[in-house]
Design a protein around this motif. Structure first.
Motif, PDB file in Angstrom:
ATOM      1  N   ARG A  12       0.973  -1.240  -0.061  1.00 26.69           N
ATOM      2  CA  ARG A  12       0.075  -0.033   0.078  1.00 26.69           C
ATOM      3  C   ARG A  12       0.864   1.147  -0.033  1.00 26.69           C
ATOM      4  N   ARG A  21       2.267   1.787  -3.546  1.00 25.81           N
ATOM      5  CA  ARG A  21       1.522   2.021  -4.310  1.00 25.81           C
ATOM      6  C   ARG A  21       0.922   3.528  -4.240  1.00 25.81           C
ATOM      7  N   ILE A  22       0.901   3.973  -3.125  1.00 23.12           N
ATOM      8  CA  ILE A  22       0.551   5.455  -2.874  1.00 23.12           C
ATOM      9  C   ILE A  22       1.956   6.227  -3.383  1.00 23.12           C
ATOM     10  N   GLN A  23       2.921   5.914  -2.638  1.00 18.24           N
ATOM     11  CA  GLN A  23       4.293   6.684  -2.890  1.00 18.24           C
ATOM     12  C   GLN A  23       4.581   6.645  -4.348  1.00 18.24           C
ATOM     13  N   MET A  49       2.855   6.758  -6.915  1.00 18.27           N
ATOM     14  CA  MET A  49       1.780   7.553  -7.767  1.00 18.27           C
ATOM     15  C   MET A  49       2.426   8.928  -8.469  1.00 18.27           C
ATOM     16  N   PRO A  50       2.153   9.493  -9.392  1.00 13.97           N
ATOM     17  CA  PRO A  50       2.794  10.684  -9.817  1.00 13.97           C
ATOM     18  C   PRO A  50       2.619  11.702  -9.148  1.00 13.97           C
ATOM     19  N   LEU A  51       3.444  12.840  -9.170  1.00 15.40           N
ATOM     20  CA  LEU A  51       3.281  14.214  -8.509  1.00 15.40           C
ATOM     21  C   LEU A  51       1.854  14.709  -8.917  1.00 15.40           C
ATOM     22  N   HIS A  52       1.328  15.178  -7.914  1.00 17.08           N
ATOM     23  CA  HIS A  52      -0.053  15.677  -7.978  1.00 17.08           C
ATOM     24  C   HIS A  52       0.056  17.279  -7.966  1.00 17.08           C
ATOM     25  N   PHE A 106       0.560  10.390   4.625  1.00 14.14           N
ATOM     26  CA  PHE A 106       0.374  10.937   2.973  1.00 14.14           C
ATOM     27  C   PHE A 106      -0.945  11.981   3.006  1.00 14.14           C
ATOM     28  N   ALA A 156       4.819  14.239 -16.396  1.00 12.58           N
ATOM     29  CA  ALA A 156       3.464  14.057 -16.418  1.00 12.58           C
ATOM     30  C   ALA A 156       2.802  14.531 -17.636  1.00 12.58           C
ATOM     31  N   TRP A 160      -3.061  12.218 -13.375  1.00  7.80           N
ATOM     32  CA  TRP A 160      -2.003  12.532 -12.587  1.00  7.80           C
ATOM     33  C   TRP A 160      -2.120  13.710 -11.610  1.00  7.80           C
ATOM     34  N   PRO A 161      -2.909  14.637 -11.976  1.00  9.46           N
ATOM     35  CA  PRO A 161      -2.867  15.777 -11.296  1.00  9.46           C
ATOM     36  C   PRO A 161      -3.621  15.616  -9.798  1.00  9.46           C
ATOM     37  N   PHE A 162      -4.529  14.561  -9.720  1.00  3.48           N
ATOM     38  CA  PHE A 162      -5.261  14.235  -8.399  1.00  3.48           C
ATOM     39  C   PHE A 162      -5.414  12.791  -7.858  1.00  3.48           C
ATOM     40  N   LEU A 163      -4.475  12.057  -8.786  1.00  2.00           N
ATOM     41  CA  LEU A 163      -4.601  10.389  -8.541  1.00  2.00           C
ATOM     42  C   LEU A 163      -4.383  10.255  -7.036  1.00  2.00           C
ATOM     43  N   GLN A 164      -3.481  10.542  -6.476  1.00  2.00           N
ATOM     44  CA  GLN A 164      -2.955  10.239  -5.260  1.00  2.00           C
ATOM     45  C   GLN A 164      -4.109  10.791  -4.044  1.00  2.00           C
ATOM     46  N   LEU A 165      -4.402  11.912  -4.230  1.00  2.00           N
ATOM     47  CA  LEU A 165      -5.408  12.553  -3.273  1.00  2.00           C
ATOM     48  C   LEU A 165      -6.833  11.959  -3.288  1.00  2.00           C
ATOM     49  N   LEU A 186      -6.334   8.119  -1.853  1.00  2.00           N
ATOM     50  CA  LEU A 186      -6.388   8.259  -0.441  1.00  2.00           C
ATOM     51  C   LEU A 186      -7.794   8.370   0.097  1.00  2.00           C
ATOM     52  N   ARG A 208       2.144  23.774 -10.650  1.00  2.00           N
ATOM     53  CA  ARG A 208       2.684  22.357 -10.970  1.00  2.00           C
ATOM     54  C   ARG A 208       2.258  21.924 -12.624  1.00  2.00           C
TER      55      ARG A 208
END
Lengths: 344, 535
Positions: free
Chosen positions: A50, A53-55, A57-60, A280, A305, B94-99, B102, B358
Motif C-alpha cells: 500500500r 502504491r501510494i508513494q 503515484m505521480p506528482l499531483h 500521506f 506527467a 495524474w494531477p489528483f490521483l494520489q489525493l 487516499l 505544477r
C-alpha cells in the motif's frame, strides 16, 4: 510441584512429553506459531504494498490546506510564505519543530477530533490510546522476551527485569481496559447514532466486533490466566527463537494470540490502514507546499506527467489516446481559436 | 428545528420523484432583523422543465438534457463508468490521483465533517447536502462496479448502491451543491477531503461526458479562451472600458490616471478578474490610483485571455484550467515582466499561484504574487498618504476561501485594514476557519432556473449570519457599514445575498473590495471614494 517446571518461566513443561494428546497439542501450537508468522508477514507486505502504491503515484497538483504545521511563526494562524513580498526570492522557513507540534498532539491525542467532534473523541480516544498502549505492551513483551533469551529474568525481583515486568503489566492492563471501553462505545455509536445511520456497513460492525472479541479475550486472559503476562512473553520468546513447539501454557493465551494475529493481518487490508496512510494525507497533500522552481525535481516530474497520453472523451478535449497533456493544453486551444475565427 | 426525512445513500438510484425537498421552514434561523419571516426573501419555486433533469432537489444548477431513449441513458451510464475508471489512472488523472485514491479508501464515515459544512447546516441538515453523502455514493459505485469482487465486497465494505441514469444525473447535479471550500476537509481527523470528491466528480462529468454548468464551461472558460474573457469582452472592448474607468477615476480622485497596456519590460503584470471591469469598475480603478500614486512600473495585457484572471477550470476541468493558466503565463513572458500580480480574486489567485505552479515549466514559470501582499507593501511603504479617519465606519472582512484557507494569505489584508479602518472588527470564525460566502466554486455566477434563490437561502445563509453578527452592535440602516470582500466571486455572491435580503435598506450594509478602502483613505485624492449611494 511439577518436575518439568522451567527455571526461567516457571511454566510446566510436562506436556512436552510425547503422547497422542501432547502431539496434537504440539501440532496446534506449531500451527499457531506459523499463523502468527504469516499474520506478521501479511501485515508487513500489505503495508509495504500500500505504501509503495501510494508513494509511486505521480506528482499531483498542489492542494494545500492551512494551517500548515511547518510554516514556523505563521503556523499558529494558518499563514504561508505567500504572505511575503517576492516570496520566491526569500528562503523558505521549514520548521521541523512546528511539524512535530502539529503531528504529535494529533497522533497521540487526536486533536482534530477533540476540536471538531468532542462526543466522538470520548469514544475514539480511549480506543486508539488503548491500542497505542497495547502496541507498547507488545513491544515490552518483545523486549522482555529478548531479555529472557539473554538470561535476564523478567519478574518482580528487581533490576531491569522488574522494570520491564511492571511496565508490561501497566501497559497491558490499561491498554486492554481503555481499548475495550472505546471499541464498545464506538460500536454503540455505530448502532444507535442517527448521524452515522445509513453510513454503517456490515464491515464496520464486523471490524469493531472483531476488536472487541480480541481485546476481551486478551483482557480475560490477563485477569484469569496470565496476570503477569509471563505466558504471553513466553509465546513471544518462542516466536523469536523459532521454537514452534514450545507449549504456550494456556488455551486462553493461545486464543488471545490467534485473535491478535488475525487483527494484525486484517487491519492493513482495510480503511484502518489510516494508521500509516495519514502520513500521506498530511505530509503529501495538506502540507505539501513545495514550490516549483526552474530546473527543480518538481519541474522534471511535471514535464514527465505532461507527456502522459490522455483518453478523456469530452468534445472540447478531443483526446484520442495519442495526444498527451501538453498537446491538449496548448495546441488544441490555438486550434479552436483559429477554427472559431474562420467560422466568423 | 424540524429535521428532513432521513434519506439513505442508496436512495439516489431510486427514481421516485425528487430525492429531497428544500423547505424554508427547515433552514437555519438567522439573527435580527431576519428572525422575522416577513424580512426574509421569498423562496422562488423551481419551474420544472420537461427537457432537463431535475430529480435531485428543488433547484437546478447544471440542467442536464434528459436522454431521449433508454439506449441513450445506458450509453451515458457506461460513459460515466468509463470516466470513473479514468479518474483512477495516472495517465488521465495524474494531477489528483494520489489525493483521490487516499480519500476514497480511508473515510471512516464518522461524520465529523458534517458540522463544518455551511450548506448542510443552513439547509437544516438535509441528508443529501451532507458533505460525505456524494462521496459515499461515488465510493460505493467505485467499489461495486470497478473493484474486483465488488458485487460482494463493495456491499460488505460500504453498503448497497445501484448505478443507473437516475443515480448519474442526480450525482451530476449534486456535484454542484458544494462550494468546494474544503472546510470539511479541515476538520477530518484522518485528512479525507469530500470537497475533492466534488471536484473530481465535476471533472468526470466535464472531461468524459461533456456535462458542466453552462456558466462555467460554455459561457465561462470556453468563451474566455475564444474571445478573451468570460464577460464576452474582446481586447478592444476591454481597453475601451478601462479608458472610461480611467476617465472616471481621474475625475473622481483629481489624479491623472492612465492605465498602461502591453508595456514591455514593466515590473508587474496585473491581472484582474474582468468581472470587476464590468460590475465593479471602481475596483480596477482604485488599483490604478494606488499603483500610479506609489510609482509602480505596471501594465495590463490585452492578449487573450490575459486581461481576465478568471480560471473556472479550477472548479470543473483540469484541462481548461491548464489552458487558461498557460495563456496567462505566455502573456507575461511576452511582456518580460518581473512578476504577475493577481488582483482581488480568490480563485484566480489560487489557480495561478498554487494549482498552476505544477503546470507551468521553464520560461512560463514566472513569479506570481497575491494582491494582498503586494498592497500591504505599498500601504506600509509610506508611498501613499493615508488618513484612516476617512474610513471611520464599521468594517468587517470576509476571508475568501481560496486565498486564505487554501493559500495561507491571512494577515496582509488584516494589517492593512487594522491600519486604515479604525472600526475594523473580525467575523467569527475568521481566517483559515472562515465560512465560504456561498458563491464559491462558481455558484456566484450561476443563477439559472431558481439557483440564485437556493444560494441566497442555503449556501449564503451562514455568511449572512456572520456578517450580521459582526455588525450586531449597530445594525441600524443609518450607520453605514462596509463588508470588505477582496475577491470578485465573493463580491458577486455578497451582492446577490445583500440585495435579496435588502440588507442596505434594513441594516446599512455595503460590500466592496480592499483597494476601495485604501483609496478612500488616501488624503491626497478627493475624499469620498466610496459612494454609499451606489449600494
Amino acid at each position: 510441584m511439577c518436575a518439568f517446571r522451567s527455571p526461567i518461566t516457571h511454566m510446566c513443561r510436562c506436556r512436552e512429553r510425547r503422547h497422542p494428546e501432547g502431539e496434537t497439542r504440539m501440532i496446534l501450537t506449531a500451527a499457531l506459531h506459523v499463523f502468527s508468522y504469516a499474520a506478521f508477514a501479511v501485515f508487513v507486505i500489505a503495508v509495504a504494498v500500500r505504501y509503495h502504491r501510494i508513494q509511486s503515484m505521480p506528482l499531483h497538483l498542489r492542494w494545500d490546506l492551512y494551517p500548515v504545521a511547518h510554516e514556523g511563526k505563521r503556523a499558529h494562524y494558518g499563514g504561508s510564505y505567500f504572505e511575503e513580498l517576492d516570496w520566491w526570492t526569500k528562503p523558505r522557513e521549514f520548521s521541523l519543530v512546528g511539524e512535530l507540534k502539529g503531528m504529535l498532539p494529533e497522533m497521540l491525542f487526536m486533536k482534530a477530533l477533540w476540536e471538531h467532534n468532542r462526543p466522538l473523541w470520548f469514544r475514539s480516544f480511549p480506543f486508539h490510546f488503548g491500542l497505542y498502549l497495547l502496541i507498547g505492551w507488545a513491544g515490552l513483551l518483545l523486549i522482555g522476551a529478548i531479555a529472557e533469551v539473554a538470561g535476564v529474568a523478567v519478574s518482580s525481583e528487581g533490576g531491569v527485569g522488574a522494570l520491564i515486568h511492571y511496565l508490561t503489566i501497566l501497559a497491558g492492563a490499561f491498554g486492554f481496559i481503555l481499548s475495550i471501553i472505546g471499541a464498545v462505545a464506538l460500536l454503540h455509536r455505530r448502532l444507535t447514532d442517527e448521524e452515522v445511520d445509513g453510513y454503517t456497513s456490515p464491515a464496520h460492525i464486523f471490524n469493531l466486533s472483531l476488536f472487541i472479541l480480541a481485546l476481551a479475550v486478551g483482557f480475560l486472559t490477563y485477569i484469569l490466566a496470565d496476570q503477569t503476562f509471563s505466558l504471553a512473553r513466553g509465546y513471544i520468546r518462542s516466536l523469536i527463537t523459532f521454537n514452534l513447539t514450545t507449549p504456550i501454557g494456556s488455551g486462553a493465551v493461545a486464543a488471545e494470540f490467534l485473535l491478535f494475529s488475525i487483527l494484525v493481518a486484517y487491519v492493513p487490508l482495510t480503511h484502518m490502514s489510516h494508521f500509516f496512510t495519514k502520513y500521506f494525507f498530511y505530509h503529501k497533500i495538506r502540507w505539501d507546499d513545495e514550490p516549483n522552481f526552474k530546473g527543480s525535481r518538481i519541474e522534471k516530474e511535471i514535464t514527465q506527467a505532461l507527456g502522459y497520453r490522455v483518453s478523456w472523451s469530452a468534445p472540447h478535449l478531443k483526446a484520442d489516446g495519442k495526444k498527451n497533456w501538453a498537446d491538449i493544453c496548448t495546441e488544441e486551444v490555438d486550434k479552436e481559436v483559429r477554427e472559431e475565427a474562420k467560422k466568423k | 428545528m424540524k429535521k428532513t426525512k432521513k434519506i439513505k445513500v442508496e436512495d439516489i438510484g431510486k427514481a421516485n420523484g425528487k430525492l429531497t425537498h428544500t423547505d424554508p421552514k427547515d433552514f437555519m434561523p438567522l439573527p435580527p432583523p431576519y428572525d422575522n419571516p416577513e424580512n426574509l426573501p421569498p423562496w422562488d419555486p423551481l419551474k420544472n422543465s420537461d427537457s432537463v433533469e431535475a430529480s435531485l432537489d428543488d433547484t437546478i444548477a447544471v440542467a442536464i438534457p434528459k436522454p431521449k431513449s433508454k439506449q441513450e441513458e445506458e450509453e451515458l451510464v457506461k460513459k460515466f463508468l468509463s470516466g470513473l475508471e479514468k479518474l483512477f489512472t495516472k495517465e488521465n488523472n495524474w494531477p489528483f490521483l494520489q489525493l483521490l485514491t487516499l480519500t476514497m479508501e480511508h473515510c471512516a464515515k464518522c461524520q465529523t465533517c458534517s458540522d463544518a459544512c455551511h450548506i448542510f447546516e443552513a439547509s437544516g441538515r438535509n441528508e443529501v447536502y451532507r458533505p460525505s453523502y456524494r462521496s459515499e455514493v461515488l465510493r460505493r459505485i467505485y467499489n461495486k462496479y470497478l473493484k474486483p469482487g465488488g458485487k460482494f465486497f463493495g456491499r460488505w465494505k460500504h453498503g448497497p448502491i445501484d448505478l443507473n441514469w437516475t443515480t448519474v444525473s442526480r450525482l451530476a447535479e449534486l456535484s454542484y451543491r458544494c462550494n468546494i471550500c474544503r472546510r470539511c476537509a479541515q476538520t477530518c481527523p484522518i485528512g479525507v477531503d469530500n470537497a475533492l470528491i466534488t471536484h473530481e466528480l465535476r471533472k468526470l462529468f466535464s472531461q468524459e461526458l461533456g456535462i458542466a454548468a453552462r456558466e462555467l464551461h460554455e459561457k465561462g472558460s470556453m468563451l474566455q479562451l475564444r474571445v478573451g474573457s468570460s464577460t464576452g469582452m474582446n481586447p478592444l472592448v476591454v481597453k475601451d472600458n478601462m479608458e472610461f474607468i480611467d476617465e472616471d477615476m481621474t475625475e473622481k480622485t483629481g489624479m491623472k490616471i492612465e492605465t498602461p497596456w502591453d508595456k514591455v519590460g514593466a515590473d508587474v503584470l496585473l491581472i484582474h478578474n474582468a468581472g470587476e471591469i464590468m460590475a465593479w469598475p471602481e475596483n480596477p480603478g482604485a488599483f490604478a490610483v494606488i499603483l500610479e500614486a506609489a510609482g509602480v512600473s505596471w501594465t495590463l495585457s490585452s492578449d487573450i485571455p490575459a486581461y481576465d484572471g478568471i480560471n473556472y477550470g479550477l472548479w470543473y476541468d483540469d484541462f481548461q484550467l491548464a489552458r487558461v493558466a498557460i495563456k496567462h503565463a505566455q502573456a507575461a513572458k511576452k511582456l518580460g515582466v518581473k512578476k504577475i500580480v493577481v488582483g482581488e480574486c480568490g480563485h484566480s489567485t489560487k489557480s495561478l499561484m498554487v494549482i498552476a505552479d505544477r503546470v507551468l515549466t521553464g520560461d512560463l514559470n514566472i513569479p506570481r504574487e497575491s494582491a494582498m501582499t503586494f498592497l500591504e507593501d505599498i500601504v506600509f511603504s509610506g508611498k501613499l498618504k493615508l488618513d484612516p479617519s476617512r474610513n471611520d465606519f464599521p468594517v468587517t472582512l470576509h476571508d475568501p476561501c481560496n486565498m486564505v484557507r487554501l493559500m495561507g494569505i491571512v494577515q496582509p489584508q488584516r494589517r492593512i485594514l487594522k491600519y486604515i479602518c479604525p472600526k475594523f472588527r473580525e467575523m467569527t470564525p475568521c481566517g483559515v476557519n472562515n465560512y465560504c460566502c456561498g458563491g464559491g466554486s462558481g455558484f456566484a455566477i450561476m443563477s439559472g432556473y431558481n439557483f440564485q434563490t437556493w444560494r441566497n437561502h442555503i449556501s449564503g445563509r451562514r455568511k449572512l449570519q456572520q456578517v450580521l453578527n459582526a455588525f450586531s452592535d449597530d445594525l441600524s440602516p443609518e450607520t453605514h457599514k462596509y463588508l470588505c470582500a477582496p475577491c470578485s466571486n465573493c463580491k458577486g455572491q455578497l451582492r446577490d445575498l445583500l440585495f435579496a435580503y435588502d440588507a442596505w435598506e434594513k441594516c446599512g450594509i455595503l460590500y466592496g473590495g480592499l483597494v476601495e478602502l485604501i483609496v478612500n483613505a488616501m488624503s491626497d485624492v478627493n475624499p469620498g471614494f466610496i459612494e454609499w449611494e451606489w449600494h
